[in-house]
Design an enzyme around this catalytic site. Structure first.
Site, PDB file in Angstrom:
ATOM      1  N   HIS A  43       0.862  -1.176   0.000  1.00 18.94           N
ATOM      2  CA  HIS A  43       0.000   0.000   0.000  1.00 18.94           C
ATOM      3  C   HIS A  43       0.899   1.226   0.000  1.00 18.94           C
ATOM      4  CE1 HIS A  43      -3.806   2.105   1.781  1.00 18.94           C
ATOM      5  NE2 HIS A  43      -3.112   2.912   1.000  1.00 18.94           N
ATOM      6  N   GLU A  75      -2.607  -1.726  -3.170  1.00 15.93           N
ATOM      7  CA  GLU A  75      -3.734  -1.061  -2.529  1.00 15.93           C
ATOM      8  C   GLU A  75      -3.516   0.446  -2.531  1.00 15.93           C
ATOM      9  OE1 GLU A  75      -4.641  -4.466   0.883  1.00 15.93           O
ATOM     10  OE2 GLU A  75      -3.726  -2.548   1.445  1.00 15.93           O
ATOM     11  N   HIS A 199      -6.710  -7.358   7.489  1.00 14.10           N
ATOM     12  CA  HIS A 199      -6.506  -6.412   8.583  1.00 14.10           C
ATOM     13  C   HIS A 199      -6.581  -7.128   9.918  1.00 14.10           C
ATOM     14  CE1 HIS A 199      -5.659  -2.279   7.604  1.00 14.10           C
ATOM     15  NE2 HIS A 199      -5.850  -1.979   8.881  1.00 14.10           N
TER      16      HIS A 199
END
Length: 249
Positions: A43, A75, A199
């Protein structure tokens, strides 16, 4: 079987504490892929507090040259800079998240109804053969939410499992979070929308997640697997996560 994509943000953040080239992001990518991870997730954020733009290109080169069957999942919030980066790197999967650049980490899913037109326009721009688009999704999105997500043209949702991960000391709340995740997953699969998750998933909470939320195609795990790797090394950590996910040959 659920595939494991290893998020390398925490590795990059550790490296960035010093102006030194170690730990090597590409070096750890080799370790986890050699251990059987199906892909790499990153990310990149505008402030480069963990993954740097140079990492993105170096990882892309590594995967294309040495691991052509591994998936590269990038991401990010679909800013113009992010979309231009995707055009340059051409990853197999793009996961769109509704993050403010100042956020420490992703902490909520998209408003699929309120941002439907925006998401549809971004996905139309990103869509191409061989690429999958996934949208970050709150665990309690339910049937209406996933229907709206599918209408944008997305291929998958990524369940935000942070609320479940935060229940390590509250079993009753964990059961409620799992029920919401299972309901959203079932609704997504029923309309042909694939499901990823990520997550705060760990070796401790993954077994219950796997049992209660069947049908998840892929999980991306970074913080938990990096913490475990400090104790057991990345190769063994990957092996143990793959074992829980049913991904060991």
């Amino acid at each position: 079987m659920t595939l494991l994509s290893v998020n390398l943000n925490a590795v990059a953040q550790l490296r960035n504490r010093r102006d030194l080239p170690w730990p090597s992001v590409t070096g750890i990518a080799r370790v986890v892929l050699d251990a059987g991870a199906s892909g790499i997730t990153i990310h990149p954020r505008p402030d480069e507090r963990h993954i740097r733009r140079t990492d993105v290109f170096e990882l892309s080169t590594l995967l294309r040259s040495d691991y052509p069957n591994a998936e590269f999942n990038i991401e990010g919030y679909p800013s113009e800079d992010f979309l231009a980066l995707i055009d340059q790197v051409d990853p197999e999967q793009v996961t769109l998240v509704p993050d403010d650049p100042a956020q420490a980490t992703s902490d909520h899913g998209w408003d699929f109804h309120g941002q439907a037109d925006f998401l549809a326009s971004v996905i139309e721009r990103l869509n191409k053969p061989g690429r999958r688009i996934s949208l970050f999704c709150d665990p309690d999105a339910g049937s209406a939410g996933v229907a709206a997500a599918k209408a944008t043209g997305a291929d998958r949702i990524e369940l935000f499992t942070g609320p479940y991960g935060a229940c390590f000391d509250d079993p009753a709340r964990a059961e409620r979070e799992l029920a919401a995740l299972a309901e959203t997953t079932e609704a997504a699969l029923a309309i042909g929308l694939g499901v990823n998750a990520g997550h705060d998933l760990t070796l401790e909470n993954l077994p219950a997640f796997q049992a209660k939320v069947p049908g998840v195609a892929e999980v991306s795990i970074g913080h938990g697997i990096t913490a475990d790797a400090l104790l057991m090394g990345f190769s063994e950590a990957v092996r143990r996560y793959r074992d829980v996910l049913g991904d060991l040959n």
